[in-house]
Design a protein around this motif. Structure first.
Motif, mmCIF file in Angstrom:
data_model
loop_
_atom_site.group_PDB
_atom_site.id
_atom_site.type_symbol
_atom_site.label_atom_id
_atom_site.label_comp_id
_atom_site.label_asym_id
_atom_site.label_seq_id
_atom_site.Cartn_x
_atom_site.Cartn_y
_atom_site.Cartn_z
ATOM 1 N N VAL A 115 0.832 -1.198 0.000
ATOM 2 C CA VAL A 115 0.000 0.000 0.000
ATOM 3 C C VAL A 115 0.869 1.251 0.000
ATOM 4 C CG1 VAL A 115 -1.933 -1.070 1.222
ATOM 5 C CG2 VAL A 115 -0.128 0.037 2.530
ATOM 6 N N GLU A 116 0.293 2.322 -0.446
ATOM 7 C CA GLU A 116 0.931 3.627 -0.396
ATOM 8 C C GLU A 116 -0.093 4.604 0.140
ATOM 9 O OE1 GLU A 116 2.145 6.796 -3.708
ATOM 10 O OE2 GLU A 116 3.262 4.923 -3.803
ATOM 11 N N LEU A 117 0.342 5.531 0.936
ATOM 12 C CA LEU A 117 -0.559 6.533 1.476
ATOM 13 C C LEU A 117 -0.764 7.636 0.447
ATOM 14 C CD1 LEU A 117 0.858 6.819 5.101
ATOM 15 C CD2 LEU A 117 -1.099 5.498 4.316
ATOM 16 N N VAL A 118 -2.008 7.950 0.179
ATOM 17 C CA VAL A 118 -2.335 8.995 -0.788
ATOM 18 C C VAL A 118 -2.132 10.360 -0.139
ATOM 19 C CG1 VAL A 118 -4.184 9.971 -2.216
ATOM 20 C CG2 VAL A 118 -3.971 7.490 -1.963
ATOM 21 N N GLY A 119 -1.458 11.261 -0.836
ATOM 22 C CA GLY A 119 -1.249 12.607 -0.334
ATOM 23 C C GLY A 119 -0.116 12.725 0.663
ATOM 24 N N ARG A 120 0.671 11.690 0.831
ATOM 25 C CA ARG A 120 1.781 11.702 1.789
ATOM 26 C C ARG A 120 3.101 11.342 1.104
ATOM 27 N NH1 ARG A 120 0.892 11.964 7.366
ATOM 28 N NH2 ARG A 120 -1.095 12.998 7.660
ATOM 29 N N VAL A 121 3.291 11.839 -0.107
ATOM 30 C CA VAL A 121 4.473 11.494 -0.886
ATOM 31 C C VAL A 121 5.753 11.903 -0.161
ATOM 32 C CG1 VAL A 121 5.701 11.916 -3.069
ATOM 33 C CG2 VAL A 121 3.220 11.582 -3.064
ATOM 34 N N ALA A 122 5.806 13.126 0.361
ATOM 35 C CA ALA A 122 7.026 13.617 1.027
ATOM 36 C C ALA A 122 7.321 12.804 2.280
ATOM 37 C CB ALA A 122 6.883 15.096 1.370
ATOM 38 N N GLU A 123 6.288 12.530 3.076
ATOM 39 C CA GLU A 123 6.488 11.763 4.303
ATOM 40 C C GLU A 123 6.931 10.340 4.001
ATOM 41 O OE1 GLU A 123 3.792 13.570 3.594
ATOM 42 O OE2 GLU A 123 3.183 14.768 5.332
ATOM 43 N N CYS A 124 6.312 9.725 2.999
ATOM 44 C CA CYS A 124 6.688 8.353 2.628
ATOM 45 C C CYS A 124 8.113 8.300 2.085
ATOM 46 C CB CYS A 124 5.690 7.787 1.622
ATOM 47 S SG CYS A 124 4.043 7.491 2.328
ATOM 48 N N ALA A 125 8.517 9.324 1.332
ATOM 49 C CA ALA A 125 9.888 9.370 0.815
ATOM 50 C C ALA A 125 10.887 9.456 1.967
ATOM 51 C CB ALA A 125 10.056 10.560 -0.132
#
Length: 145
Positions: free
Chosen positions: A14-24
């Motif tokens: 899964v990937e969190l939508v709208g959390r690209v910077a945090e996930c990176a």
């Protein structure tokens, strides 16, 4: 905050939508740990902003790593070391590897032996030693919510 499949071949499902910077940032942290570096990251914010979802993301990213997870529960707030016990319980079989004063401190705060409460500093050293011992074979991720 929705989730969607990555579809890019990563182990993570899964990937969190709208959390690209945090996930990176979380991905960079996991990569550094895999390279043998130590990292600490504190995720804070108001209730309901998605802190637990970010912790689930980083946990799902930790394939090939040993993951220890603990969650503080309000009803256990008055119990000294309750969350620490959750975190360390899977490692207590390794306590024999600790120097006697550290081992005895852990055993005392976790109710495995009687005695006067040890100094918090000694308990901290014991936990650090226990985590260090557990990380010798492979990277270790501790997730505390």
């Amino acid at each position: 905050m929705g989730r969607q499949g990555r579809g890019d071949g990563h182990d993570r499902s899964v990937e969190l939508v709208g959390r690209v910077a945090e996930c990176a940032l979380l991905d960079q942290m996991i990569a550094a740990v895999r390279m043998g570096e130590s990292r600490v990251l504190v995720v804070h914010g108001a209730p309901g902003v998605g802190k637990s979802a970010l912790l689930e993301y980083v946990e799902s990213s930790a394939t090939g790593m040993r993951v220890l997870r603990a969650a503080g529960v309000e009803s256990e707030m008055e119990l000294a070391f309750a969350t620490l016990h959750q975190l360390c319980a899977p490692l207590l079989d390794r306590r024999a590897n600790l120097p006697a004063p550290r081992r005895e401190a852990l055993e005392t705060v976790f109710g495995m032996r009687g005695g006067t409460p040890p100094q918090r500093f000694l308990v901290g050293l014991a936990v650090l030693s226990l985590l260090s011992d557990a990380s010798e074979g492979s990277p270790l991720l501790c997730v505390i919510d």
